[in-house]
Design an enzyme around this catalytic site. Structure first.
Site: not given
Ligand code: NDP
Ligand code: 2IT
Length: 449
Positions: A93, A114, A117, A129, A168-169, A213, A244, A381
């Site tokens: 997952k 992961q 976590k 992942k 998603g991520d 998240t 997100n 999830s």
């Molecule tokens: P999104 O794609 O929705 O948003 C990512 C954000 O981070 C955007 O604002 C993006 O800016 C910025 N960003 C991404 N990569 C870079 C980079 N290399 N340099 C600068 N800015 C960057 O992703 P999420 O919000 O889902 O994910 C954000 C973080 O949270 C990640 O580390 C992810 O692994 C983690 N995460 C996500 C979960 C989820 O449920 N979605 C769960 C747990 C952790 P821009 O638009 O300019 O690229």
């Molecule tokens: O980093 C994370 O925990 C996620 N991107 C969410 C993973 C999930 O299966 O919901």
């Protein structure tokens, strides 16, 4: 990076040699091993049965070609990855990341993290992942759809509700998951809702998954403050990113009476002294897929946009890195400390560098590591999988209540584990040890796997 215990050091060197050219994976492994010295010394079976080496070796790694055609009919090529790290506690997952920076080392760091976590959530989920070096930015809906269909045409054979359940991520949200699910359904001729999470509520998704998240990270921050006799009310916060995780962290901070004065994207930072205007921010970022510079422009004189800056130089009580790995280094940590920041909570995966973490802990800043603090997404999830398995759907209030309770449990587990190990308030050690022990004990029970 800090020096490890001597025996653990030898293991770490071997892991680096076995996985060359993967600095993020090495960093994630180092971060966990750094916490495990005392536990390994106490439980000799863990070392004898080579638990660390086994946990650092993914059960399966898949790398595949993803060809697709852009709107002009030109053939494009990307590389897809799925790293199935551990199924000791449940089906693999973890999320899928679509970003040009994706490579095997990044996917391995995320998959490794992961595992621990997911163990911390207490739910029956293993760790994985996946993703691709595809950049959804600037692509049309049709291009994103064709890419997702090609990606799933290879990946589907490795998935299943009892086998591997992606979500998603970065770069993968409800739109991408819809195209991926549609293709899976078509190839397999099964409406197998439980094969993906983060689905739209109209087609098998769970309410609150989208928010989970960011909301969960704020619930975790609240529990950390509570342990220090404080609340979020009236606190000034900065949040990096505007995707997100960031948006929903900002939303919940706002609900709790905190003032979020800055967020960012890869183009720059918006500083809004009176507090970000939530409705405008969601409109620009969610509805229009715009940039924070568009938000600043619409907000007029109240907001200031700085290209290529970061949010850490803006004075705050609380900082939440919610964008990407290694976005907050030792120098940023020093700036935060100097400005009186008292709490840093990771919404993203590994956003604070090891040197940054060390600085914060030395200065007595309360630090919530991502493994614990951002586990609300994957935990919800798992709640989505429960709803899919029982063909049920729960209300927003019920699901959010379950999420809050899970975050409270994770906080308590980390807090009590750290205290029992003689490092009170060190959530890094608490999270690593508690997560590790849960997976390791399951592996011992299951034989040499
Ligand atoms: P999104 O794609 O929705 O948003 C990512 C954000 O981070 C955007 O604002 C993006 O800016 C910025 N960003 C991404 N990569 C870079 C980079 N290399 N340099 C600068 N800015 C960057 O992703 P999420 O919000 O889902 O994910 C954000 C973080 O949270 C990640 O580390 C992810 O692994 C983690 N995460 C996500 C979960 C989820 O449920 N979605 C769960 C747990 C952790 P821009 O638009 O300019 O690229
Ligand atoms: O980093 C994370 O925990 C996620 N991107 C969410 C993973 C999930 O299966 O919901």
């Amino acid at each position: 990076m800090p020096i490890l215990d001597e025996k653990v050091d030898l293991l770490y060197d071997a892991i680096v040699r076995r996985n060359p050219g993967e600095p993020e994976f090495h960093q994630a492994v180092h971060g966990v091993l750094d916490s495990l010295g005392a536990v390994l010394a106490k439980e000799s079976r863990l070392a004898r049965d080579r638990m660390i080496e086994r946990l650092c070796e993914p059960e399966r790694q898949i790398i595949f070609r993803v060809p697709w055609q852009n709107d002009r009919g030109e053939v494009q090529l990307n590389r897809g990855f799925q790293v199935e790290f551990s199924s000791a506690l449940g089906p693999y997952k973890g999320g899928l990341r679509f970003h040009p920076s994706v490579n095997l080392g990044i996917v391995k760091f995320l998959g490794f993290t992961q595992v621990f976590k997911n163990a911390l959530t207490g739910m029956p989920i293993g760790g994985a992942k996946g993703g691709a070096d595809f950049d959804p930015k600037g692509k049309s809906d049709g291009e994103v759809m064709r890419f997702c269909q090609s990606f799933m045409t290879e990946l589907y054979r490795h998935l299943g509700e009892h086998t591997d359940v992606p979500a998603g991520d970065i770069g993968v949200g409800e739109r991408e998951l819809g195209y991926l699910f549609g293709q899976y359904k078509r190839i397999t001729n099964r409406y197998e809702s439980g094969v993906l999470t983060g689905k739209g509520p109209a087609w098998g998704g769970s309410l609150v998954r989208k928010e989970a998240t960011g909301f969960g990270a704020v619930f975790f921050a609240e529990r950390m403050l509570e342990a220090r006799g404080q609340t979020l009310d009236g606190k000034t916060c900065v949040v990096s990113g505007s995707g997100n995780v960031a948006l929903h962290a900002i939303q919940k901070l706002h609900d709790r009476g905190a003032r979020v004065v800055a967020c960012s994207d890869s183009d720059g930072v918006v500083h809004d002294r009176d507090g970000l205007d939530l409705a405008l921010l969601f409109q620009v970022k969610e509805d229009e897929r715009g940039r924070v510079s568009d938000y600043a422009e619409r907000r007029g004189e109240r907001a200031r946009f700085t290209r290529s800056g970061d949010v850490w130089s803006i004075p705050c009580d609380i900082a939440m890195p919610c964008a990407t790995q290694n976005e907050l280094n030792a120098r940023d940590a020093a700036t935060l400390i100097q400005n009186g920041c008292a709490l840093v909570v990771e919404g993203a995966n590994m956003p604070v560098t090891p040197e940054g973490v060390a600085r914060l802990l030395e200065a007595g800043v309360a630090f919530g590591p991502g493994k614990a603090a951002n586990a609300g997404g994957v935990a919800t999830s798992a709640l989505e999988m429960q709803q899919n398995a029982s063909r049920d759907s729960w209300s927003f209030e019920h699901t959010e209540g379950r999420l809050a309770a899970i975050m409270g449990n994770i906080h308590r587990t980390c807090f009590e584990t750290a205290e029992a190990l003689g490092v009170p308030g060190n959530y890094v050690v608490g999270a690593n040890v508690a997560g590790f022990l849960r997976v390791a004990r399951a592996m011992l029970a299951l034989g040499v796997i």
